[in-house]
Scaffold this active site. Structure first.
Site, short mmCIF file in Angstrom:
data_model
loop_
_atom_site.label_atom_id
_atom_site.label_comp_id
_atom_site.label_asym_id
_atom_site.label_seq_id
_atom_site.Cartn_x
_atom_site.Cartn_y
_atom_site.Cartn_z
N ARG A 1 8.66 7.25 0.91
CA ARG A 1 7.59 6.30 0.59
C ARG A 1 6.22 6.97 0.76
O ARG A 1 5.53 6.76 1.75
CB ARG A 1 7.72 5.04 1.44
N ARG B 1 11.49 -8.95 11.07
CA ARG B 1 10.22 -8.39 10.58
C ARG B 1 9.62 -9.27 9.49
O ARG B 1 8.41 -9.29 9.31
CB ARG B 1 10.45 -7.00 9.99
N CYS C 1 10.43 0.04 6.34
CA CYS C 1 11.86 0.08 6.09
C CYS C 1 12.26 1.40 5.45
O CYS C 1 11.54 1.93 4.60
CB CYS C 1 12.26 -1.08 5.16
N ILE D 1 12.71 1.18 -8.38
CA ILE D 1 11.47 1.34 -7.60
C ILE D 1 11.66 2.30 -6.42
O ILE D 1 10.87 3.23 -6.22
CB ILE D 1 10.98 -0.03 -7.04
N ASP E 1 12.72 -6.26 -3.82
CA ASP E 1 12.98 -6.91 -2.53
C ASP E 1 14.06 -7.99 -2.62
O ASP E 1 14.44 -8.58 -1.60
CB ASP E 1 11.69 -7.51 -1.96
N LYS F 1 4.70 -12.75 3.54
CA LYS F 1 4.49 -11.69 4.52
C LYS F 1 3.65 -10.55 3.94
O LYS F 1 2.68 -10.09 4.56
CB LYS F 1 5.84 -11.13 4.98
N ASN F 2 4.00 -10.10 2.74
CA ASN F 2 3.31 -8.93 2.21
C ASN F 2 1.88 -9.23 1.78
O ASN F 2 1.04 -8.32 1.73
CB ASN F 2 4.13 -8.29 1.09
C1 EPZ Z 1 5.30 -3.00 -0.99
O1 EPZ Z 1 5.61 -1.68 -0.54
C2 EPZ Z 1 6.03 -3.92 -0.06
N1 EPZ Z 1 5.58 -3.70 1.31
C3 EPZ Z 1 7.53 -3.71 -0.18
O2 EPZ Z 1 8.12 -4.71 0.61
C4 EPZ Z 1 7.98 -3.86 -1.63
O3 EPZ Z 1 9.33 -3.48 -1.74
C5 EPZ Z 1 7.14 -2.96 -2.55
O4 EPZ Z 1 5.73 -3.22 -2.32
C6 EPZ Z 1 7.44 -3.15 -4.02
O5 EPZ Z 1 7.19 -4.48 -4.39
C7 EPZ Z 1 4.45 -4.26 1.75
O6 EPZ Z 1 3.78 -4.99 1.04
C8 EPZ Z 1 4.07 -4.00 3.15
P1 EPZ Z 1 4.68 0.36 -3.72
P2 EPZ Z 1 4.73 -0.46 -1.02
O7 EPZ Z 1 3.52 1.20 -3.32
O8 EPZ Z 1 3.32 -0.90 -1.18
C9 EPZ Z 1 5.75 4.77 -5.25
C10 EPZ Z 1 9.83 -5.68 1.91
O9 EPZ Z 1 11.06 -5.71 2.06
N2 EPZ Z 1 4.50 5.22 -4.60
O10 EPZ Z 1 4.46 -0.73 -4.72
O11 EPZ Z 1 5.03 0.67 -0.11
C11 EPZ Z 1 6.81 4.32 -4.26
O12 EPZ Z 1 7.53 5.42 -3.76
C12 EPZ Z 1 9.23 -4.45 1.37
O13 EPZ Z 1 9.08 -6.62 2.19
C13 EPZ Z 1 4.09 6.52 -4.74
O14 EPZ Z 1 4.73 7.34 -5.38
O15 EPZ Z 1 5.39 -0.19 -2.43
C14 EPZ Z 1 7.64 3.39 -5.10
O16 EPZ Z 1 8.52 4.14 -5.89
C15 EPZ Z 1 9.89 -3.18 1.62
N3 EPZ Z 1 2.93 6.90 -4.12
C16 EPZ Z 1 6.62 2.74 -6.05
O17 EPZ Z 1 5.48 3.62 -6.02
C17 EPZ Z 1 2.17 6.03 -3.39
O18 EPZ Z 1 1.11 6.44 -2.88
C18 EPZ Z 1 6.17 1.35 -5.65
O19 EPZ Z 1 5.81 1.33 -4.28
C19 EPZ Z 1 2.60 4.70 -3.26
C20 EPZ Z 1 3.78 4.31 -3.88
#
Ligand code: EPZ
Length: 430
Positions: A122, A397, A117, A327, A305, A22-23
């Site tokens: 985020r 989803r 979610c 995370i 996840d 999905k992602n």
């Molecule tokens: C992706 O979310 C996935 N979503 C999430 O999938 C998954 O949990 C996550 O990656 C981690 O693997 C999609 O791909 C649509 P990140 P994303 O940016 O991209 C911080 C699921 O259940 N951060 O890697 O939003 C953030 O707060 C889900 O399928 C910033 O600080 O995650 C987190 O602590 C839910 N600033 C860390 O980085 C930013 O601009 C990692 O988040 C971006 C992120």
């Protein structure tokens, strides 16, 4: 509102086919609008977030065709509108990929600030930092992220956190910028690599995806391609943990075992047998499992996840385990639901301390987010008695035909929408 009604206690046994990630799909479908030719994408999971995104892509004018449930054709040459906003797109996280894709191609994008979610704050500051470094002006007004540039120029970006979304989004915009971009501390998740491979198959010049330094040399245009999305490591992992929780024997098929190594390692540690084949993994749990320590980390670490599903397994394993979430700040909300099933879990900051109980008992439960929802289904399958999981909208989803796949493994689970249907199910199974 649809619900799952579940009678627990059956070990899940058999084989299950895993769908496309999905992602990865959400990013790849967004990137597909960057070409003015028809792109064919296969192994697209037929899940709600994907369908919402495709709807938005169609609304801005792109041609979207679905020759079958898992194949999508997209042609971005018809796009006339750079404004992406509707009540559905605001609820999904991946809408942010359309900023990178449209900004890269048209140097302009206006996209509703992403939802997704509720697993903690985020932010998208790193995405914005990247777009600005490429030369775009970015602001957020009235719930929209607006990015525009006369031209995008290659640059050097260091990500303070190895964000999956920011790495992919910046990579997309940079793919059509002038000159060379280097992203340091990039995320290494398999779907980052998949998106890079997809863009390269469209004529982009991206090297290093899968390491923490990604190098992109911008190209003027991207062309048609045919591409098949990698298998969903989280869907696969969820079924592997369902085998562990129900003392079952499940083979997940159409997977890349390497992507599942963190989950396989933890399952071995708690006492499962794990057998790897070329494109399948078999998990057998023949006795009560034991405690361990788990910390979520970026790939190749244990995936956030998979954290709620793992907590369920540890909740019924012997001894005291800890699960540390590094995370997202608020990904333990499901613990209260498990407590109502008899689990013994205490959350202190970002650590859940889990004392395994012999048996969970069925209860009325709320799926609070996608993975928490899947975890509650696993808990209900392992529990004694009947459970009802409300708000399965979240589960849909990201999991395609979850209840059908589980039924094929011997689970007693039905999708229902009325109390009467719940009663009927209860009578049938008792
Ligand atoms: C992706 O979310 C996935 N979503 C999430 O999938 C998954 O949990 C996550 O990656 C981690 O693997 C999609 O791909 C649509 P990140 P994303 O940016 O991209 C911080 C699921 O259940 N951060 O890697 O939003 C953030 O707060 C889900 O399928 C910033 O600080 O995650 C987190 O602590 C839910 N600033 C860390 O980085 C930013 O601009 C990692 O988040 C971006 C992120």
């Amino acid at each position: 509102m649809e619900q799952y009604v579940i009678k627990g206690g059956n070990p899940l046994v058999g084989e299950v086919e895993i769908g496309g990630a999905k992602n990865a799909a959400l990013a790849i479908l967004s990137a597909a609008v960057m070409a003015d030719e028809t792109i064919t994408i296969e192994n697209v999971p037929n899940v709600r977030d994907v369908n919402v995104l495709l709807n938005a892509i169609q609304e801005i004018g792109a041609m979207v065709e679905r020759p079958d449930a898992h194949t999508v054709k997209i042609n971005g040459s018809f796009i006339r509108d750079m404004n992406v906003d509707n009540e559905y797109i605001r609820k999904i996280r991946a809408s942010y990929y359309l900023i990178g894709a449209l900004l890269g191609k048209y140097k302009r994008a206006e996209v509703a600030l992403p939802g997704g979610c509720d697993i903690g704050s985020r932010p998208i500051d790193l995405h914005i930092k990247g777009f600005k470094a490429l030369g775009a002006a970015v602001d957020i007004r009235h719930g929209l992220v607006r990015a525009s540039a006369d031209r995008l120029r290659g640059t050097h970006i260091y990500l303070d956190k190895s964000s999956v979304g920011a790495s992919i989004n910046i990579m997309m915009a940079a793919a059509m910028a002038e000159g060379k971009t280097i992203i340091e501390n990039a995320a290494k998740e398999p779907h980052v690599v998949d998106v890079a491979n997809f863009l390269n198959s469209m004529g982009a010049n991206i090297r290093g995806a899968g390491t923490d330094v990604i190098r992109i040399v911008g190209v003027e245009r991207l062309h048609k391609t045919e591409y098949s999305i990698i298998p969903d490591q989280i869907e696969a992992g969820t079924f592997m943990l369902a085998a562990a929780a129900t003392k079952g024997d499940i083979t997940v098929r159409n997977v890349i075992p390497k992507h599942l190594e963190a989950t396989s390692a933890k399952l071995l540690e708690v006492g499962c047998e794990v057998e790897e084949f070329d494109d399948a993994v078999r998990v057998v749990a023949s006795r009560r499992l034991h405690h361990t320590q788990v910390t979520t980390l970026p790939y190749p670490g244990f995936p956030t996840d998979m954290q709620p599903q793992m907590a369920v397994v540890l909740g019924i394993s012997e001894g005291t385990s800890t699960v540390t979430e590094s995370i997202f700040e608020n990904r333990f909300k499901y613990v209260d639901e498990l407590t109502r099933m008899g689990a013994s879990i205490k959350v202190e900051g970002n650590i859940a301390i889990i004392t395994g109980v012999e048996q969970l008992t069925g209860a009325r439960l709320n799926a609070l987010d996608l993975r928490a929802g899947a975890a509650l289904v696993i808990a209900a399958l392992a529990a004694e008695g009947i459970s009802v999981v409300d708000d399965i909208y979240y589960i849909e989803r990201g999991y395609e035909e979850f209840e059908k796949k589980l039924s094929s493994l011997g689970a007693m689970i039905e999708k229902v929408s009325t109390e009467k249907e719940i009663q009927k199910f209860s009578l049938k199974v008792s």
